[in-house]
Design an enzyme around this catalytic site. Structure first.
Site, PDB file in Angstrom:
ATOM      1  N   ASN A 155      93.982 -16.311  25.817  1.00 46.87           N
ATOM      2  CA  ASN A 155      92.995 -15.534  26.109  1.00 46.87           C
ATOM      3  C   ASN A 155      91.460 -16.381  26.316  1.00 46.87           C
ATOM      4  OD1 ASN A 155      92.631 -16.338  23.438  1.00 46.87           O
ATOM      5  ND2 ASN A 155      91.287 -14.702  22.722  1.00 46.87           N
ATOM      6  N   GLU A 254      94.306 -19.915  13.280  1.00 44.63           N
ATOM      7  CA  GLU A 254      93.349 -18.976  13.783  1.00 44.63           C
ATOM      8  C   GLU A 254      94.119 -17.749  14.193  1.00 44.63           C
ATOM      9  OE1 GLU A 254      90.426 -19.261  12.994  1.00 44.63           O
ATOM     10  OE2 GLU A 254      89.973 -21.445  12.931  1.00 44.63           O
ATOM     11  N   CYS A 288      89.459 -12.701  20.350  1.00 49.69           N
ATOM     12  CA  CYS A 288      89.690 -12.584  19.120  1.00 49.69           C
ATOM     13  C   CYS A 288      88.556 -11.711  18.152  1.00 49.69           C
ATOM     14  CB  CYS A 288      90.045 -13.618  18.392  1.00 49.69           C
ATOM     15  SG  CYS A 288      89.020 -14.834  18.182  1.00 49.69           S
ATOM     16  N   GLU A 467      88.019 -24.269  11.252  1.00 47.02           N
ATOM     17  CA  GLU A 467      87.818 -25.184  12.280  1.00 47.02           C
ATOM     18  C   GLU A 467      86.350 -25.352  12.405  1.00 47.02           C
ATOM     19  OE1 GLU A 467      90.164 -23.309  15.489  1.00 47.02           O
ATOM     20  OE2 GLU A 467      91.591 -25.170  15.019  1.00 47.02           O
TER      21      GLU A 467
END
Ligand code: NAD
Ligand code: 6OD
Length: 486
Positions: A155, A254, A288, A467
């Site tokens: 994505n 993630e 996301c 992160e």
């Protein structure tokens, strides 16, 4: 938009190499063949991991943090010099607009290298002087973790690959990366830039392929990997976690989301409307962080639904290079089928379709692409599958709410917990609510505004670990405590 590359190859031990089968890279805009891509078998992945292991002991292993950082800045310079090639590669693979590729994807790819190069140079470590009379000094040092496996999604292909790669290299690791099979082009260009920047052979290795029974699985199951960092679907994360369990590899995940946007009657209406347009429809909802659940305070519910409908119906849905285009296609026909299955399910679950709900027909070559209508629903119960499962398309459901505690409970009633956006003019409410949301990321009166030093990640099925900034440096380092008796 054409890209030059016709065969995309692996990059192992400083050389481009092709071996074995290939698969097709198809344009989501018009279904044409963009490139054939080599698919790594287990032996190819093994060669890449071995090259990365050897490179740990080579010149890379004896360089200082500053030398690593200088090379990462050279990579960033090299990306800047080939900026439009990266834009073309990302646009061809994803169908997103030139504007988004320039301002978000490629700009962030470059910023990721510069940011982590500079953070690594200035990172501090801990020091504790004993306070109990034991006369000891404890301090920590950072060492590279070793060989890091990176598995990334389609994505935001370059942004998310470099978000992992840059800190991994800044901490002195070597890497085997596997980009998504849907978006192999920008990673291949990056391999050229990394080679040309003078990063020693074997430090960065790239293998192309699919997930199950292909390069993704071979990489995650490989004994020679010291850690895996993965971004993608929650169920893939769970598969990878099982794959690394026996070897006790560290993971950073993630994963998916079912994010909410909350709009209070005291919010700046136009700002909230523009914000929800962005958070629901940017890159056709395939980020996301996008909000598929929108909750609007009852007093402004009807007005908000009608204003969002009007704006959505005014979106320019077109080729990526058309000036002012708002939305392009989904990533693939397969993903379109998934999104359309939710469009059908919503009707079965009792949704009112405010707008959209189907495919787009243009009467030109885009009809062979993967376009869908941006869609708004109302009227679904909170436990509908369309309100609990991640769809990852240009779609949102709008529900009214009456008070803070009620909406907090409804938003938190989710298996996911990545992000939410709160739109309100009441600062006290913003602070009060932000702390109660079960997510890793809260935006107030904005959405997807990033500072790369901040922690980024999700709770529940949305991720493991954080992160960003020192959190990335911590994951990509082995932190050793040294205790000196004085
Ligand atoms: P995906 O999980 O299908 O694929 C991601 C990567 O994993 C690809 O490279 C794929 O080849 C690989 N893979 C698939 N199966 C594998 C297996 N069994 N073993 C090893 N590797 C495997 O995800 P996607 O469809 O590419 O990306 C969309 C998903 O990613 C959405 O769920 C989205 O929410 C999530 N995402 C999350 C974040 C975040 O920061 N939380 C960011 C971007 C995307
Ligand atoms: O901006 C970022 O750093 C980041 N990790 C974004 C993730 C977006 C998900 O699609």
């Amino acid at each position: 938009m054409g890209i030059q590359v016709t065969e995309l190859r692996h990059f192992i031990a400083g050389e481009f190499t092709s071996a074995g089968k290939t698969f097709d890279n198809i344009s989501p805009v018009d279904g044409r063949l963009l490139a054939t891509v080599c698919e790594a078998d287990a032996a190819t992945v093994d060669a890449a991991v071995k090259a990365a292991r050897v490179a740990l002991k080579g010149p890379w292993g004896s360089m200082s943090v500053q030398q690593h950082a200088a090379l990462l800045h050279k990579v960033a310079d090299g990306m800047e010099a080939r900026f439009e090639e990266f834009v073309a590669a990302e646009v061809a693979d994803t169908g997103r607009s030139l504007q988004q590729a320039r301002t978000l994807d490629i700009a962030r790819g470059i910023a990721n290298f510069r940011t982590f190069a500079d953070l690594a140079k200035t990172a501090s470590t801990d020091l504790f002087q004993s306070t109990d009379g034991s006369a000891a000094l404890n301090y920590t040092i950072r060492k590279p973790k070793g060989v890091v496996g990176i598995i990334s999604p389609w994505n935001l292909p370059l942004l998310l690959l470099t978000w992992k790669l840059a800190p991994a290299l800044a901490c002195g690791n070597t890497v085997v990366a596997k980009p998504s099979e849907e978006t192999p082009s920008s990673a291949t260009l990056l391999a050229e830039v990394i080679r040309d920047a003078g990063i020693p052979a074997g430090v960065f290795n790239l293998v192309h392929g699919l997930g199950a029974n292909s390069a993704g699985e071979f990489l995650s199951k490989h004994d020679g990997i010291d850690a895996i960092t993965f971004t993608g679907e929650s169920k893939t994360g769970s598969t990878i976690m099982k794959a690394v369990a026996d070897g006790m590899k560290e993971v950073s995940f993630e994963l998916g989301g079912k994010n909410a946007a909350l709009v209070f009657a005291d919010a700046d209406f136009d700002a909230a409307l523009a914000g929800v347009m962005r958070s629901s429809f940017t890159h056709a909802g395939q980020i996301c962080l996008c909000s598929e659940r929108v909750y609007v305070e009852r007093a402004i519910f009807a007005r908000f639904v009608s204003a969002l409908k009007e704006k959505t119906e005014g979106m320019k849905i077109d080729y990526p290079d058309v000036p002012g285009v708002d939305m392009g296609p989904l990533i693939s026909r397969a993903h379109r089928d998934k999104v359309l299955s939710y469009y059908r399910l919503a009707e079965q679950e009792g949704a009112t379709v405010v707008t959209g709900g189907g495919i787009l027909v243009f009467g030109d070559r885009r009809d062979a692409g993967a376009y869908v209508q941006p869609t708004i629903w109302t009227g679904l119960p909170d436990d509908a599958r369309c309100l609990t499962e991640e769809i990852f398309g240009p779609v949102c459901h709008i529900a009214p709410f009456d008070d803070e505690q009620e909406v907090i409970a409804r938003v938190n009633h989710s298996d996911y917990g990545l992000a939410c956006a709160i739109w309100t003019g009441n600062l006290a409410r913003a602070h009060r609510m932000a702390a109660q949301m079960e997510v890793g990321l809260v935006w107030v009166n904005t959405w997807y505004l990033r500072d790369l030093r901040t922690p980024f990640g999700g709770v529940k099925r949305s991720g493991l670990g954080r992160e960003g900034g020192r959190h990335s440096l911590d994951f990509y380092s082995e932190i050793v405590n040294i205790c000196i008796k004085l």
